[in-house]
Motif scaffolding. Structure first.
Motif, PDB file in Angstrom:
ATOM      1  N   ALA A 142      -2.458  -5.657   5.266  1.00  0.00           N
ATOM      2  CA  ALA A 142      -2.880  -6.112   3.667  1.00  0.00           C
ATOM      3  C   ALA A 142      -4.343  -5.494   3.013  1.00  0.00           C
ATOM      4  O   ALA A 142      -4.198  -4.882   2.093  1.00  0.00           O
ATOM      5  N   VAL A 143      -5.509  -5.358   4.076  1.00  0.00           N
ATOM      6  CA  VAL A 143      -6.079  -4.127   3.216  1.00  0.00           C
ATOM      7  C   VAL A 143      -5.890  -2.921   2.940  1.00  0.00           C
ATOM      8  O   VAL A 143      -6.479  -2.739   0.972  1.00  0.00           O
ATOM      9  N   GLY A 144      -4.834  -2.127   3.462  1.00  0.00           N
ATOM     10  CA  GLY A 144      -4.875  -1.500   2.303  1.00  0.00           C
ATOM     11  C   GLY A 144      -3.990  -1.606   0.932  1.00  0.00           C
ATOM     12  O   GLY A 144      -4.166  -0.662   0.548  1.00  0.00           O
ATOM     13  N   LYS A 145      -2.881  -1.641   1.594  1.00  0.00           N
ATOM     14  CA  LYS A 145      -2.329  -1.863   0.484  1.00  0.00           C
ATOM     15  C   LYS A 145      -2.981  -2.603  -1.005  1.00  0.00           C
ATOM     16  O   LYS A 145      -3.173  -2.392  -1.699  1.00  0.00           O
ATOM     17  N   ALA A 146      -4.008  -3.832  -1.024  1.00  0.00           N
ATOM     18  CA  ALA A 146      -4.596  -4.188  -1.481  1.00  0.00           C
ATOM     19  C   ALA A 146      -5.204  -3.033  -2.682  1.00  0.00           C
ATOM     20  O   ALA A 146      -5.574  -2.982  -3.633  1.00  0.00           O
ATOM     21  N   ILE A 147      -5.942  -1.672  -1.890  1.00  0.00           N
ATOM     22  CA  ILE A 147      -6.281  -1.083  -2.093  1.00  0.00           C
ATOM     23  C   ILE A 147      -5.916   0.167  -3.080  1.00  0.00           C
ATOM     24  O   ILE A 147      -5.573   0.553  -4.214  1.00  0.00           O
ATOM     25  N   LEU A 148      -4.829   0.672  -2.314  1.00  0.00           N
ATOM     26  CA  LEU A 148      -3.859   1.550  -2.873  1.00  0.00           C
ATOM     27  C   LEU A 148      -2.988   0.973  -4.323  1.00  0.00           C
ATOM     28  O   LEU A 148      -2.838   2.039  -5.297  1.00  0.00           O
ATOM     29  N   ALA A 149      -2.839  -0.309  -4.022  1.00  0.00           N
ATOM     30  CA  ALA A 149      -2.714  -1.176  -6.134  1.00  0.00           C
ATOM     31  C   ALA A 149      -3.021  -0.350  -6.575  1.00  0.00           C
ATOM     32  O   ALA A 149      -2.638  -0.451  -7.602  1.00  0.00           O
ATOM     33  N   ASN A 150      -4.530  -0.030  -6.355  1.00  0.00           N
ATOM     34  CA  ASN A 150      -5.559   0.049  -7.820  1.00  0.00           C
ATOM     35  C   ASN A 150      -5.656   1.903  -7.845  1.00  0.00           C
ATOM     36  O   ASN A 150      -6.358   1.596  -8.804  1.00  0.00           O
ATOM     37  N   LEU A 151      -5.407   1.813  -7.198  1.00  0.00           N
ATOM     38  CA  LEU A 151      -5.292   3.271  -7.127  1.00  0.00           C
ATOM     39  C   LEU A 151      -4.688   4.270  -8.371  1.00  0.00           C
ATOM     40  O   LEU A 151      -3.135   3.375  -9.427  1.00  0.00           O
ATOM     41  N   GLU A 152      -4.934   5.128  -9.336  1.00  0.00           N
ATOM     42  CA  GLU A 152      -4.645   6.132 -10.023  1.00  0.00           C
ATOM     43  C   GLU A 152      -3.536   6.695 -10.034  1.00  0.00           C
ATOM     44  O   GLU A 152      -2.902   6.979  -8.419  1.00  0.00           O
ATOM     45  N   ALA A 191      -2.556  -8.596  -1.048  1.00  0.00           N
ATOM     46  CA  ALA A 191      -1.357  -8.120  -0.753  1.00  0.00           C
ATOM     47  C   ALA A 191      -1.132  -9.003   0.582  1.00  0.00           C
ATOM     48  O   ALA A 191      -2.207  -9.978   1.076  1.00  0.00           O
ATOM     49  N   MET A 192      -0.003  -9.036   1.701  1.00  0.00           N
ATOM     50  CA  MET A 192      -0.122  -9.384   2.209  1.00  0.00           C
ATOM     51  C   MET A 192       0.165  -8.375   3.323  1.00  0.00           C
ATOM     52  O   MET A 192       1.780  -7.655   3.477  1.00  0.00           O
ATOM     53  N   ASP A 193      -0.031  -8.426   4.759  1.00  0.00           N
ATOM     54  CA  ASP A 193       0.868  -8.048   5.587  1.00  0.00           C
ATOM     55  C   ASP A 193       1.913  -9.259   6.918  1.00  0.00           C
ATOM     56  O   ASP A 193       1.070  -9.499   7.245  1.00  0.00           O
ATOM     57  N   ARG A 194       2.857  -8.625   6.676  1.00  0.00           N
ATOM     58  CA  ARG A 194       3.516  -9.570   8.096  1.00  0.00           C
ATOM     59  C   ARG A 194       4.258  -9.197   9.059  1.00  0.00           C
ATOM     60  O   ARG A 194       5.384  -8.484   9.040  1.00  0.00           O
TER      61      ARG A 194
END
Length: 269
Positions: A142-152, A191-194
């Motif tokens: 979830a932390v990774g997806k939260a950051i990736l979503a903000n990338l250029e 972001a969520m991680d299930r």
């Protein structure tokens, strides 16, 4: 998690020393032959560098086996102690863990992985691979997806083009699926991680700071717990408030130097 890989033709002294130190990741003591095989460095060169590193305490040797020495641990502690984001985040992370009873993470993006800067245990002990200093593929967390979503877009594509590693049967392995998921993260602000990184575990995460700020593009926090106990949607606002508190504490007060001269730090949404 990342596995040790053979370095392609390490030429410079820095390349070779880095290759030697990195070959001890996620492993126990290694022989000279094992270090040579893992790094591709000639045996005589590897032996000379290892012995020099032993002298400087970066490596320790017991009989014919080498492992990381005390100086390596000291440097890791220095890095954590000097990390200004972690310094400001720790009080907020502790409050979040106490109020939710869940395990809390602070992580940053590094070469397609998330690097865990801190972990505060919750009331329920969890068997997680996310110890401080460890890595996981960003797209399964979830932390990774939260950051990736903000990338250029260009930076995001460089990550999503790589083969997507799988850690559980629920991990995202398709670049198209990941891009759709990241769009959902941007829409929802969390972001969520299930069970994508660890079976039986769910996480909710949000980035620290707005998308156009350095920390918005680099760091995030999450809460994690047994999937059956997680009220995912209810936790979103709790995690977002904690991320905003970290932003206010670290960026607005202590990290003004990372904002353009003369401009006020923006408040996280």
């Amino acid at each position: 998690m990342r596995t040790t890989r053979k370095v392609d033709d390490p030429v410079s002294v820095v390349d070779r020393i880095s290759a030697i130190l990195e070959t001890f990741e996620n492993t126990g003591p290694l022989t000279l032959a094992e270090v040579t095989q893992r790094t591709g460095i000639p045996r005589s060169t590897a032996h000379r560098l290892l012995e020099q590193l032993v002298t400087k305490r970066w490596i320790t040797r017991q009989e014919h086996r080498y492992e990381l020495g005390s100086k390596s641990y000291e440097l890791g502690q220095w890095a954590l102690n000097q990390n200004r984001l972690r310094h400001g985040a720790v009080p907020v992370l502790n409050r979040l863990a106490r109020s939710t009873g869940l395990t809390v993470h602070l992580a940053a993006l590094n070469n397609g992985d998330v690097l865990y800067l801190d972990r505060i245990p919750g009331r329920t002990p969890l068997a997680l691979p996310s110890r401080v200093g460890s890595r996981l593929p960003a797209h399964v967390t979830a932390v990774g997806k939260a950051i990736l979503a903000n990338l250029e877009p260009g930076k995001m594509q460089s990550v999503t083009r790589s083969p997507l590693r799988k850690t559980t049967p629920y991990s995202i392995t398709s670049p198209e699926h990941l891009l759709t998921e990241l769009e959902r993260v941007r829409d929802h602000g969390a972001a969520m991680d299930r069970e994508e990184s660890v079976l039986g575990i769910a996480c909710v995460a949000t980035s620290i700071g707005p998308r156009d700020h350095y920390y918005g593009n680099r760091a995030a926090i999450s809460v994690c717990g047994p999937i059956g106990d997680m009220k995912m949607n209810q936790l979103v606002s709790t995690v977002r408030i904690a991320a905003r508190d970290i932003w206010d504490t670290c960026v607005a007060n202590d990290l003004k130097s990372v904002t353009p001269t003369g401009s006020a730090p923006r408040r996280a949404p």
